[in-house]
Design a protein around this motif. Sequence first.
Motif, PDB file in Angstrom:
ATOM      1  N   GLY A  44      -4.336   9.997  -1.346  1.00  0.00           N
ATOM      2  CA  GLY A  44      -3.974  11.259  -1.960  1.00  0.00           C
ATOM      3  C   GLY A  44      -3.703  11.099  -3.441  1.00  0.00           C
ATOM      4  N   VAL A  45      -3.644  12.222  -4.129  1.00  0.00           N
ATOM      5  CA  VAL A  45      -3.381  12.270  -5.566  1.00  0.00           C
ATOM      6  C   VAL A  45      -2.281  13.295  -5.781  1.00  0.00           C
ATOM      7  CG1 VAL A  45      -4.321  12.869  -7.817  1.00  0.00           C
ATOM      8  CG2 VAL A  45      -5.731  11.606  -6.180  1.00  0.00           C
ATOM      9  N   ASP A  46      -1.239  12.920  -6.494  1.00  0.00           N
ATOM     10  CA  ASP A  46      -0.112  13.823  -6.727  1.00  0.00           C
ATOM     11  C   ASP A  46       0.025  14.138  -8.206  1.00  0.00           C
ATOM     12  OD1 ASP A  46       2.132  15.340  -6.011  1.00  0.00           O
ATOM     13  OD2 ASP A  46       3.480  13.706  -6.550  1.00  0.00           O
ATOM     14  N   GLY A  47       0.278  15.400  -8.514  1.00  0.00           N
ATOM     15  CA  GLY A  47       0.572  15.801  -9.885  1.00  0.00           C
ATOM     16  C   GLY A  47      -0.569  16.485 -10.591  1.00  0.00           C
ATOM     17  N   ALA A  48      -1.707  16.676  -9.928  1.00  0.00           N
ATOM     18  CA  ALA A  48      -2.855  17.313 -10.583  1.00  0.00           C
ATOM     19  C   ALA A  48      -3.388  18.433  -9.712  1.00  0.00           C
ATOM     20  CB  ALA A  48      -3.962  16.301 -10.849  1.00  0.00           C
ATOM     21  N   ALA A  49      -3.829  19.486 -10.350  1.00  0.00           N
ATOM     22  CA  ALA A  49      -4.523  20.589  -9.666  1.00  0.00           C
ATOM     23  C   ALA A  49      -5.799  20.956 -10.401  1.00  0.00           C
ATOM     24  CB  ALA A  49      -3.618  21.814  -9.563  1.00  0.00           C
ATOM     25  N   GLU A  67      -0.446  10.407 -10.043  1.00  0.00           N
ATOM     26  CA  GLU A  67      -0.270   9.182  -9.279  1.00  0.00           C
ATOM     27  C   GLU A  67      -1.146   9.184  -8.037  1.00  0.00           C
ATOM     28  OE1 GLU A  67       4.457   8.303 -10.172  1.00  0.00           O
ATOM     29  OE2 GLU A  67       3.862   9.316  -8.325  1.00  0.00           O
ATOM     30  N   LEU A  68      -1.604   7.984  -7.664  1.00  0.00           N
ATOM     31  CA  LEU A  68      -2.158   7.773  -6.330  1.00  0.00           C
ATOM     32  C   LEU A  68      -1.004   7.644  -5.356  1.00  0.00           C
ATOM     33  CD1 LEU A  68      -4.991   5.110  -6.800  1.00  0.00           C
ATOM     34  CD2 LEU A  68      -5.293   7.501  -6.146  1.00  0.00           C
ATOM     35  N   GLY A 106      -8.659  19.187 -13.745  1.00  0.00           N
ATOM     36  CA  GLY A 106      -8.937  18.117 -14.689  1.00  0.00           C
ATOM     37  C   GLY A 106      -9.194  16.786 -14.001  1.00  0.00           C
ATOM     38  N   ILE A 107      -9.675  15.816 -14.772  1.00  0.00           N
ATOM     39  CA  ILE A 107      -9.884  14.467 -14.258  1.00  0.00           C
ATOM     40  C   ILE A 107      -8.510  13.824 -14.065  1.00  0.00           C
ATOM     41  CG2 ILE A 107     -10.826  12.189 -14.791  1.00  0.00           C
ATOM     42  CD1 ILE A 107     -12.944  14.300 -14.116  1.00  0.00           C
ATOM     43  N   PRO A 108      -8.201  13.307 -12.873  1.00  0.00           N
ATOM     44  CA  PRO A 108      -6.848  12.791 -12.644  1.00  0.00           C
ATOM     45  C   PRO A 108      -6.555  11.484 -13.369  1.00  0.00           C
ATOM     46  CG  PRO A 108      -8.224  12.459 -10.705  1.00  0.00           C
ATOM     47  CD  PRO A 108      -9.014  13.307 -11.654  1.00  0.00           C
ATOM     48  N   PHE A 109      -7.570  10.607 -13.510  1.00  0.00           N
ATOM     49  CA  PHE A 109      -7.347   9.281 -14.084  1.00  0.00           C
ATOM     50  C   PHE A 109      -8.401   8.987 -15.151  1.00  0.00           C
ATOM     51  CE2 PHE A 109      -6.135   9.178  -9.539  1.00  0.00           C
ATOM     52  CZ  PHE A 109      -4.751   9.016  -9.681  1.00  0.00           C
ATOM     53  N   PRO A 110      -8.312   9.623 -16.317  1.00  0.00           N
ATOM     54  CA  PRO A 110      -9.343   9.425 -17.340  1.00  0.00           C
ATOM     55  C   PRO A 110      -9.404   8.008 -17.886  1.00  0.00           C
ATOM     56  CG  PRO A 110      -7.474  10.653 -18.232  1.00  0.00           C
ATOM     57  CD  PRO A 110      -7.262  10.571 -16.759  1.00  0.00           C
ATOM     58  N   LEU A 111      -8.336   7.235 -17.655  1.00  0.00           N
ATOM     59  CA  LEU A 111      -8.313   5.816 -18.021  1.00  0.00           C
ATOM     60  C   LEU A 111      -8.098   5.014 -16.741  1.00  0.00           C
ATOM     61  CD1 LEU A 111      -6.013   6.374 -21.083  1.00  0.00           C
ATOM     62  CD2 LEU A 111      -8.381   5.621 -21.228  1.00  0.00           C
ATOM     63  N   PRO A 112      -9.120   4.887 -15.885  1.00  0.00           N
ATOM     64  CA  PRO A 112      -8.932   4.326 -14.549  1.00  0.00           C
ATOM     65  C   PRO A 112      -8.507   2.867 -14.595  1.00  0.00           C
ATOM     66  CG  PRO A 112     -11.265   4.500 -15.046  1.00  0.00           C
ATOM     67  CD  PRO A 112     -10.541   5.211 -16.153  1.00  0.00           C
ATOM     68  N   GLN A 113      -7.558   2.533 -13.722  1.00  0.00           N
ATOM     69  CA  GLN A 113      -7.046   1.176 -13.634  1.00  0.00           C
ATOM     70  C   GLN A 113      -7.649   0.395 -12.469  1.00  0.00           C
ATOM     71  OE1 GLN A 113      -4.513   0.357 -16.171  1.00  0.00           O
ATOM     72  NE2 GLN A 113      -5.572   2.226 -16.799  1.00  0.00           N
ATOM     73  N   GLY A 153       0.816  -1.226   0.000  1.00  0.00           N
ATOM     74  CA  GLY A 153       0.000   0.000   0.000  1.00  0.00           C
ATOM     75  C   GLY A 153       0.835   1.254   0.000  1.00  0.00           C
ATOM     76  N   CYS A 154       2.067   1.155   0.457  1.00  0.00           N
ATOM     77  CA  CYS A 154       2.946   2.323   0.480  1.00  0.00           C
ATOM     78  C   CYS A 154       3.362   2.745  -0.907  1.00  0.00           C
ATOM     79  CB  CYS A 154       4.172   1.995   1.334  1.00  0.00           C
ATOM     80  SG  CYS A 154       5.245   3.373   1.717  1.00  0.00           S
ATOM     81  N   MET A 155       3.134   1.875  -1.895  1.00  0.00           N
ATOM     82  CA  MET A 155       3.596   2.171  -3.244  1.00  0.00           C
ATOM     83  C   MET A 155       2.439   2.105  -4.241  1.00  0.00           C
ATOM     84  SD  MET A 155       7.327   0.327  -3.418  1.00  0.00           S
ATOM     85  CE  MET A 155       7.672   1.091  -4.986  1.00  0.00           C
ATOM     86  N   MET A 156       1.361   2.807  -3.912  1.00  0.00           N
ATOM     87  CA  MET A 156       0.217   2.826  -4.816  1.00  0.00           C
ATOM     88  C   MET A 156       0.622   3.316  -6.201  1.00  0.00           C
ATOM     89  SD  MET A 156      -2.483   1.706  -3.296  1.00  0.00           S
ATOM     90  CE  MET A 156      -3.694   2.282  -4.478  1.00  0.00           C
ATOM     91  N   HIS A 157       1.631   4.184  -6.237  1.00  0.00           N
ATOM     92  CA  HIS A 157       2.061   4.750  -7.506  1.00  0.00           C
ATOM     93  C   HIS A 157       2.807   3.739  -8.371  1.00  0.00           C
ATOM     94  CE1 HIS A 157       5.485   4.990  -4.786  1.00  0.00           C
ATOM     95  NE2 HIS A 157       6.253   4.988  -5.851  1.00  0.00           N
ATOM     96  N   ALA A 158       3.238   2.604  -7.771  1.00  0.00           N
ATOM     97  CA  ALA A 158       4.094   1.680  -8.493  1.00  0.00           C
ATOM     98  C   ALA A 158       3.340   0.818  -9.499  1.00  0.00           C
ATOM     99  CB  ALA A 158       4.828   0.781  -7.500  1.00  0.00           C
ATOM    100  N   GLN A 159       1.993   0.881  -9.473  1.00  0.00           N
ATOM    101  CA  GLN A 159       1.242   0.097 -10.436  1.00  0.00           C
ATOM    102  C   GLN A 159       1.479   0.636 -11.841  1.00  0.00           C
ATOM    103  OE1 GLN A 159      -2.904   0.701  -9.442  1.00  0.00           O
ATOM    104  NE2 GLN A 159      -2.382   2.715  -8.690  1.00  0.00           N
ATOM    105  N   ALA A 160       1.107  -0.166 -12.826  1.00  0.00           N
ATOM    106  CA  ALA A 160       1.336   0.225 -14.212  1.00  0.00           C
ATOM    107  C   ALA A 160       0.636   1.539 -14.530  1.00  0.00           C
ATOM    108  CB  ALA A 160       0.838  -0.877 -15.136  1.00  0.00           C
TER     109      ALA A 160
END
Length: 465
Positions: A161-166, A154-155, A168-175, A30-37
């Motif tokens: 949290g969400v990083d890198g967006a201020a 990234e999550l 727009g839709i953060p994940f328009p192609l949700p995984q 869980g500490c690396m939510m950003h590590a997913q594809a």
Amino acid sequence: MASANYRSATRECRGELAVLKPVVILLMAGCMMHAQAQVTPAQAARLGQDLTPLGAERAGNAQGTIPAWTGGITQPPASYQPGMHHPDPFADDPVLRVIDKSNMAAHLAQLPEGLQKLLEQNTNYALRVYPTRRSASVPERIYAETQRNATTVELISAGNGVDGAASGIPFPLPQNGLEAIWNHILRYRGEQLHMVTNRVAVLANGSYTLLKLDRDIRFNYGREGMTPAELNNTLFHYKYRVVSPSQLSGSALVIEETLDQVMAIRKAWRFSRGERRVRRLPTLAYDSLQPDTNGMATADMVDAYNGAPDRYEWELLGKREMIVPYNSYAVHQQGIPYEDILREKTVNPDLLRYELHRVWVVEATLRTGHRHAYAKRRFYIDEDSWQILVVDLFDKQGELIGLQEAHPINYYEVPVFVSTLETLYDFKDKRYFVDGLDNNEPMYDFNVRLHPRDFTAQALRREGN
């Protein structure tokens, strides 16, 4: 700033994981939510092509019952003037079919479970299904910002949290389900808004008292020119003052809504007319009850879902074609008496519009060791706007005990596609709650000038006096 804090925490997490044994690494995934594809540039290039700029399927369905998206409403009807309750651009549409308890068995595959139960419990209730109109639209800059987000956002913070967006839709192609629910939380809703609306709890015997609220919202996320660093973990500021009934008039609430509410909890202050003082609310999150809702609505039910997602496991069940509330202009029109909208057991179905739309289905299951009145929630999220349209609500025994609906319209002057009316049905106590009644109030002002200093404890005290 919050964005810098997030990056620092992520770097620390990576460093710690590098020296841990593989089994521990799995436990700390869980500490690396950003590590997913991540979404690849080739996948992101579909936005604005076979996908809409916000990630929906641009084409219609094979049966022709869902049309292609052609941009949504980009111009108001000729009869519209700023300040009006928005005229219905689809008023001449025919009713395609009426679904009630007697014939709903033929439509079960396209009916959310909560709507099925609503029909079962109320023999006089019916869904009027109209032609599908893909009317959702937002400003062009939101499309461009969504395109940028697709490969960079990234999550983080274990998905809180969400990083890198201020904007727009953060994940328009949700995984996954978490990305989909964040798309709802962070969808565009304008930059500022003043509105006067009514909310009401209709009891089992049909009795109710309208509560009129004067409301202001200043959005931080989605504001033109906003950057992740400037966002500083603050999504928006919100304030309301009770206008009526007279015995509650003057009571008020102000909220500072944070993005990562595990890192920094939502701040809320309440001015009580009876106490004549402002006090900080220790918690206004998760299953704590919203003030001024007659004990019917939890804090995280505002806007169908808000706040930290950490009490639930989120599963993306895929996309389905479902009958959902949409283009609810009829119930939005000026001058309709509120008693004509509020029936004894339900909202007047003659004023509601349902359509067939593709929705993302996300199921949230309460994590072990956490508490909430709703042990499972099933969300139906509009592919065109990321607005949650319907929520099925289950208790810990797995019984369906509630239904939430958002009845949305396109507000032409922004443009933005959000609810004009929200409903919550309590199947156990046979009562319901409605928020957003504005038919006999001035229309929303999306151009009001608001400043963060308008949302302080001191400003709240001034509001109450």
